[in-house]
Design a protein around this motif. Structure first.
Motif, short mmCIF file in Angstrom:
data_model
loop_
_atom_site.label_atom_id
_atom_site.label_comp_id
_atom_site.label_asym_id
_atom_site.label_seq_id
_atom_site.Cartn_x
_atom_site.Cartn_y
_atom_site.Cartn_z
N ASP A 214 0.82 -1.21 0.00
CA ASP A 214 0.00 0.00 0.00
C ASP A 214 0.85 1.26 0.00
OD1 ASP A 214 -2.13 -1.69 0.08
OD2 ASP A 214 -2.68 -1.30 2.17
N ASP A 215 2.03 1.18 0.64
CA ASP A 215 2.87 2.37 0.71
C ASP A 215 3.99 2.35 -0.33
OD1 ASP A 215 4.51 0.40 1.67
OD2 ASP A 215 5.06 1.43 3.52
N GLY A 216 3.87 1.46 -1.31
CA GLY A 216 4.89 1.36 -2.35
C GLY A 216 4.56 2.21 -3.57
N PRO A 217 5.42 2.13 -4.59
CA PRO A 217 5.19 2.90 -5.83
C PRO A 217 3.83 2.57 -6.45
CG PRO A 217 7.39 1.94 -5.80
CD PRO A 217 6.66 1.33 -4.64
N ALA A 218 3.26 3.52 -7.14
CA ALA A 218 1.92 3.36 -7.70
C ALA A 218 1.83 2.18 -8.67
CB ALA A 218 1.50 4.66 -8.39
N GLY A 219 2.89 1.96 -9.43
CA GLY A 219 2.83 0.93 -10.46
C GLY A 219 2.67 -0.48 -9.96
N GLN A 220 3.03 -0.73 -8.68
CA GLN A 220 2.95 -2.10 -8.16
C GLN A 220 1.70 -2.32 -7.30
OE1 GLN A 220 3.74 -2.79 -4.42
NE2 GLN A 220 3.03 -0.65 -4.51
N LYS A 221 0.91 -1.29 -7.08
CA LYS A 221 -0.26 -1.44 -6.21
C LYS A 221 -1.32 -2.31 -6.87
CE LYS A 221 0.38 2.78 -3.53
NZ LYS A 221 -0.23 4.03 -3.03
N LEU A 222 -2.03 -3.03 -6.04
CA LEU A 222 -3.06 -3.95 -6.53
C LEU A 222 -4.23 -3.17 -7.12
CD1 LEU A 222 -4.16 -6.85 -6.75
CD2 LEU A 222 -5.16 -6.54 -4.49
#
Length: 364
Positions: A214-222
């Protein structure tokens, strides 16, 4: 509350194992396997079915999550379980908590569980974290399953949020062993709260796992909208995690995924309990009737009158108490029955569900 997870209710032909409360293709094979293993599908967890297990391992799996390995006191084989199963853990003070088995169902030497410390919980997870240690002995139920895996599906989509990884991880082990096609998406708030990542990265199915922070880069979000926008023919979807996560999965899947292809397991039931109305329960066996007042459950009232219904979670998420309805319309407040089962109206969870009619006649 799915190691046979739970549910199965011989009372319901759809739940072969406690836990397997759902009418799923292939479930009959599960039932046969359980019986072959000496287990009784549909049996509720009574005292005689308890296991005494030795705590062989305890470690930190992630922030707020502890992993336990439980083995037989004599080091022998444990009763078999199926992917998605859970066990009840009986703790001091009369506490009973359900934990999913996360390890490979092919393993017979241990049950592996993961326990999230619930800050606002009722004390069970805190007891596990703070007091249970390696070398202790605890009692558990036999594995039961209310979250059964359709092993013959041409494709399975596995979705886990937070501690919901535990039953999903066991499913991944099983599908991998069977050589089935599947994809596995695991979401957590942060890397620190993501449990068992090393285990998954070292597994035979590592190439099928996708991690989302959830707090990672936008491209890896579910992105559930993108992920569920296409359903391969015959695909089955399994999801486990917090209520908000599951609500989002179910909401996103509604358009293209039929309800019978969407399988989910909740940890807690937050269904509002307002709007209770009084009703009467009549037992089909002897004709006795009992009034159920607002704020009282069927299980409570019948228990006071010497009629025991086996329960476990007591919040409608494990399926242990599922009972057949002969007549009347249930007011379903559980999270274990499928939409189709609810619509059929021929079974209910008397631990939390009520009635929309003045009377329910139950097969008791």
């Amino acid at each position: 509350m799915a190691a046979i997870a739970t549910g199965d209710i011989s009372r319901t032909d759809e739940y072969p194992v406690k836990i397997c409360f759902v009418s799923l293709p292939g479930i009959g094979g599960v039932t046969m396997a359980l019986r072959a293993a000496g287990l009784q599908p549909g049996a509720a967890p009574g005292q005689a079915q308890r296991l005494r297990l030795h705590v062989a391992g305890k470690r930190r799996a992630a922030e707020g999550i502890a992993a336990f390995d439980l083995v037989a006191e004599d080091g022998g084989e444990l009763p078999a379980f199926i992917a998605g199963s859970h066990i009840d853990v009986y703790l001091a003070g009369g506490l009973t908590r359900q934990y999913s088995l996360r390890n490979n169902p092919a393993e017979r030497h241990r049950y592996c569980i993961g326990v999230l410390r619930e800050v606002a919980g009722r004390g069970g997870s805190a007891h596990m974290h703070d007091h249970l240690k390696v070398g202790d002995t605890i009692e558990t139920s036999l594995p039961r399953n209310a979250f059964a895996l359709e092993e013959n599906a041409p494709f399975s989509l596995l979705l886990a949020g937070g501690i919901g990884i535990t039953p999903i991880l066991s499913m991944a082990h099983r599908l991998s062993a069977l050589g089935r096609d599947f994809a596995f998406h695991y979401s957590a708030r942060s890397a620190e709260r993501m449990a068992f990542r090393n285990e998954m990265e070292a597994s035979a199915f590592a190439d099928k796992v996708h991690f989302h922070l959830d707090d990672g880069p936008a491209g890896q979000k579910l992105s559930l909208a993108n992920l569920l926008a296409h359903r391969p023919v015959g695909a089955q979807l399994y999801a486990c995690g917090p209520g908000g996560f599951l609500d989002a999965v179910i909401g996103s899947a509604k358009v293209l995924w039929p309800s019978e292809a969407v399988h989910r397991e909740y940890f807690a039931n937050a269904t509002p309990t307002t709007g209770d109305r009084p009703f009467r329960v009549t037992l089909a066996g002897d004709g006795r009737s009992f009034d159920i007042a607002p704020g009282r459950s069927i299980v409570e009232v019948l228990g006071e009158n010497g009629i025991e219904i086996q329960v476990s979670c007591e919040q409608g998420i494990c399926g242990t108490c599922v009972t057949r309805v002969i007549s009347g319309v249930p007011d379903h407040r559980d999270l274990v029955l499928t939409d189709r089962q609810r619509a059929a109206g021929d079974r209910m969870t008397p631990c939390c569900s009520r009635a929309l009619t003045d009377e329910l006649v139950l097969e008791l």
